[in-house]
Design an enzyme around this catalytic site. Structure first.
Site, PDB file in Angstrom:
ATOM      1  N   TYR A   1       7.264   2.902 -10.294  1.00 28.49           N
ATOM      2  CA  TYR A   1       5.967   2.873 -10.789  1.00 28.49           C
ATOM      3  C   TYR A   1       5.971   3.456 -12.030  1.00 28.49           C
ATOM      4  CZ  TYR A   1       0.987   2.120 -10.759  1.00 28.49           C
ATOM      5  OH  TYR A   1      -0.423   1.776 -10.780  1.00 28.49           O
TER       6      TYR A   1
ATOM      7  N   GLY B   1       0.812  -1.459  -0.058  1.00 34.71           N
ATOM      8  CA  GLY B   1       0.056   0.044   0.026  1.00 34.71           C
ATOM      9  C   GLY B   1       0.773   1.427  -0.023  1.00 34.71           C
TER      10      GLY B   1
END
Lengths: 525, 525
Positions: free
Chosen positions: B446, B211
């Protein structure tokens, strides 16, 4: 390491007179040391290896690296649990490996495993030989012969990456050797279990070791970035990133595999700069429950010190007695030790946050000295155990872990099991305990038990150990938090991971070690 | 969740006019949205289950809980990767499970697995259906039929232990459902991946989710205390203590097992009090390298904030544009977001330590607003992707991780592979990147890639994805840091864990799922 006790001879010392007196008063022992046997006169079981096998093994690792002499075999006869040491004191033949091999590198380990698979010879991987659970016993299992694979020649530091803070260390490096190699680059691993001075990098990984600074630097398994493992089925290179979602984490399958699934030959570990500053602080709490709640509050707040431990009332009393404080300024309650290590700014910031939490939880700061004393003597306890064994005292340690909410009950149940079992045998014990490792959700409990030896102290301890193992399992603790399973904890493994978990381990073993040569009789029921 | 896009209809919105204009300028697309198909008119492949099978499954879970209607099958047709969504937009029959089952509890899951093993029916475990790697595709493998096992009815909070900070959550709870149940007790899990609003507790565990607050609260696998897993071979209850040395950590074998080794039915997780205070702070760094070094310094010092991320120059520009800052106060360089959560004392102490380190590393504090804006919009990106796909833009994300020292090279190689592949197809992309998760030894990257769609955008992306997967492997990254493997990353698994690693996974699968019914075609090569 000497064959029949812990450590090196220069550190061996008889008990101080005042402790002998105390033992005489409490346990009724004379305090006279037994005379240990001369190493050269100890009979060993005959080596079962044929000349053809010895020649074959010599081809793999070189003739100088296949040792069948009395001393090499005796020094690899097993680990250092109290039963191990008591067995060494018995007359009669000692068990020993049929040969000791010293491979030079990963490829030689692979070749040994291939040869031993073909020839059906059991293999016991051996690091520092500090197992206290029978993990390096030279058991033959279903085979006629067993060799011990001493990994001390795998002693290199490679692939140092100071930017990422990682270092690849050979499995055979001892704790001090590893720290020395890293210190030359200003780095440290920070893994300081009580076995630190003798245990090895490969052994730490194979047993899920946890050091005294685990609150700050993590357990050894937390530090592992990559593992190189030699198995009869080939090589595994596991770990490609600090974290990954590429399936199950197979590092966690070989970490803790205790030589049953492969031989760990190199470990890439997280390292950190040698701390610029170490802040020491000892604390006193009114009782163990208050101290445990205080430790919990600081860990759950994300403000854990580097070292964080709490002795119970019994251990607090004895520790301070050993530190020479008898008759000095008595400290009641429970002693906690903290160190905070890192940059000056980190030590100051974390120290203030931790101190505020510990104070709010009822702690009284005692200053630095007791923390420094603890650090100074932290590797000495196994030497004391030897001296106690020599005067007829049974002394052993054991450990478990559970959630914070279950900690007090587990402590009580373990203490009761030890007390009932030993008192029932006519030897009421002294049981001491400390919280040795902390986590946000729980902690480990480390027990030291001392009692008068019976005529058969091995059977005496076996009875107590089984009672306490059952008590741990019934009370919801893990059968071992950092000592590993070996042979001694194997009876509780099915309870720990279930029948299906055992089948999973067996399936993995079948995949990597189809002949089952690796460390028979350990870990897997 | 709608069948052909992300999320719920009320959050769907066409692109703002200024973004359409920008897309027309940069990519030459018209900006007109396609009209999506009506759900009811979408043809599905015919269910391959016999009436006898449906009756048998009804006996296990109840007749109301075996669904073969069009809508139920369509809503379980697969996950939410860009290729998934592009396939939903194609004419022709959609793949779909032959039935969808809604078991009530662990025992029903066990019974389903037993029945499907006997009857040779493939089983796809299904949580929120948010996989972006083909992890819930209704693949039949070697079987004639496949059922999807939707776990939404396993939605209880049990065994709350506020002292230890643990909670046992049913696998089917979504992120918000879990947080709501915990919040009633003043607790929080703190696991906020982008899929948070729809993904499930079981899915988080099965995929090693991570997360956005992982720097503070850890990856999902770090939070796992215990796992309950139903397999065709029986039940596994794994995890007896916060940490253990009782052999390999089998939790780590089923965490990340992606439904191929068992169905996770309940997870006991570390939780914490709902943070009393959240400190927000955005930072600017001159460039990505400087920002990455700054993040590294704070994590390696043990002073990580709760959220810690760094956008590269391209993403920084776009994020600020999206936040409406075009023409406002331009921020050059790279934007970093931090939040620090906990007690006021912790937020203050950690905030000061982190701020000092980030400032020393060249960071400029920007105040709270950009950090609050990021938090406010952090689950919205998949909706934007849908809107982009609708106007002829290809948009997808991918991620990897590596050591700090390799981060810049990996970023450059991935960017080059994406750019070369898509430009080579005549559609030069915009590639943006951020550091999404940090560790002492490295970080994840990412990537978001945007390009004009070709006539066959699925083939277009397939080409780019294979180029970038190979580039990641060649550059030493992991094929996935938190998206998992599923079907899409399976070609790189052998490179990731080696041939022997694959054999180990197959052996485990054989032990727990001998018929091979569980999630065929996923994870294990």
């Amino acid at each position: 390491m000497v064959w029949d006790a812990w450590g090196i001879p220069s550190e061996h010392a008889p008990l101080p007179e005042k402790i002998r007196t105390l033992l005489a008063q409490v346990f009724g022992v004379s305090g006279e040391s037994v005379t240990r046997r001369d190493e050269g006169s100890v009979p060993l079981r005959t080596s079962a290896l044929s000349q053809a096998h010895l020649a074959g093994l010599s081809t793999v690792v070189g003739p100088d690296q296949v040792r069948t002499d009395h001393r090499a075999r005796l020094l690899h006869a097993g680990g250092k649990s109290t039963p191990d040491l008591l067995r060494r004191r018995l007359d009669g033949p000692q068990d020993a490996p049929d040969a000791v091999l010293f491979p030079a590198d990963h490829d030689q380990v692979l070749a040994v495993l291939e040869y031993c698979t073909e020839q059906r010879i059991a293999v016991v991987p051996f690091g520092g030989g500090t197992s206290v659970v029978g993990g390096v016993d030279p058991a033959r299992g279903a085979f006629d012969a067993v060799v011990t694979l001493d990994l001390r020649r795998l002693d290199s530091l490679t692939d140092l990456d100071p930017v990422s803070g990682t270092a690849t260390l050979g499995a055979g490096l001892t704790g001090p050797q590893a720290e020395k190699l890293l210190a030359a680059h200003g780095l440290s691993l920070g893994h300081f279990p009580q076995s630190f001075e003798f245990a090895s990098i490969g052994g730490f990984a194979a047993t899920r070791s946890s050091g005294q600074a685990s609150a700050g630097f993590g357990r050894f398994d937390d530090m592992i970035q990559r593992l190189r493992v030699a198995t009869p089925g080939g090589t595994l290179d596991l770990g490609r990133a600090p974290a990954s979602a590429a399936g199950p984490d197979l590092r966690e399958l070989f970490s803790g595999s205790e030589g049953t699934l492969g031989v760990i030959t190199a470990v890439t570990l997280r390292v950190h700069p040698v701390p610029a500053t170490v802040g020491y602080q000892a604390w006193s709490f009114p009782d163990f429950g208050a101290g445990a709640a205080a430790l919990r509050s600081v860990v759950q707040a994300g403000a854990a010190p580097t070292v964080l431990r709490l002795s119970d009332e019994a251990e607090t009393g004895l520790n301070l007695a050993r530190a020479g404080d008898i008759g000095g300024n008595p400290v009641t309650g429970c002693l906690a030790i903290t160190t905070i290590e890192g940059s000056a700014a980190h030590v100051e910031a974390r120290g203030a946050e931790a101190a505020a939490l510990l104070t709010a939880a009822g702690g009284t700061a005692l200053g630095e000295q007791a923390a420094r004393d603890w650090e100074h003597g932290r590797f000495a306890a196994p030497y004391l155990r030897d001296a106690l064994l020599d005067v007829g005292i049974l002394c052993e340690t054991l450990e478990t872990a559970t959630s914070w909410s279950n900690l007090a009950e587990l402590k009580a149940k373990v203490t009761a099991a030890l007390t009932d079992s030993l008192a029932g045998q006519g030897t009421p014990p002294l049981v001491m305990c400390h919280i040795s490792h902390t986590y946000p959700t729980g902690a480990s409990l480390y027990f030291t038990v001392v009692a008068k030896q019976l005529d058969d102290p091995i059977a005496q301890w076996h009875t107590a150990k089984h009672a306490v193992g059952d008590a741990i399992a019934a009370a919801g603790g893990t059968i071992t938090h950092h000592h590993a399973v070996g042979a001694d904890h194997r009876p509780w493994m099915t309870g720990e991971i279930g029948e299906l978990g055992v089948r999973v381990l067996r399936a993995v073993k079948q995949a990597v070690d189809p002949a089952g040569i690796l460390n028979p009789g350990k870990l897997i029921p």
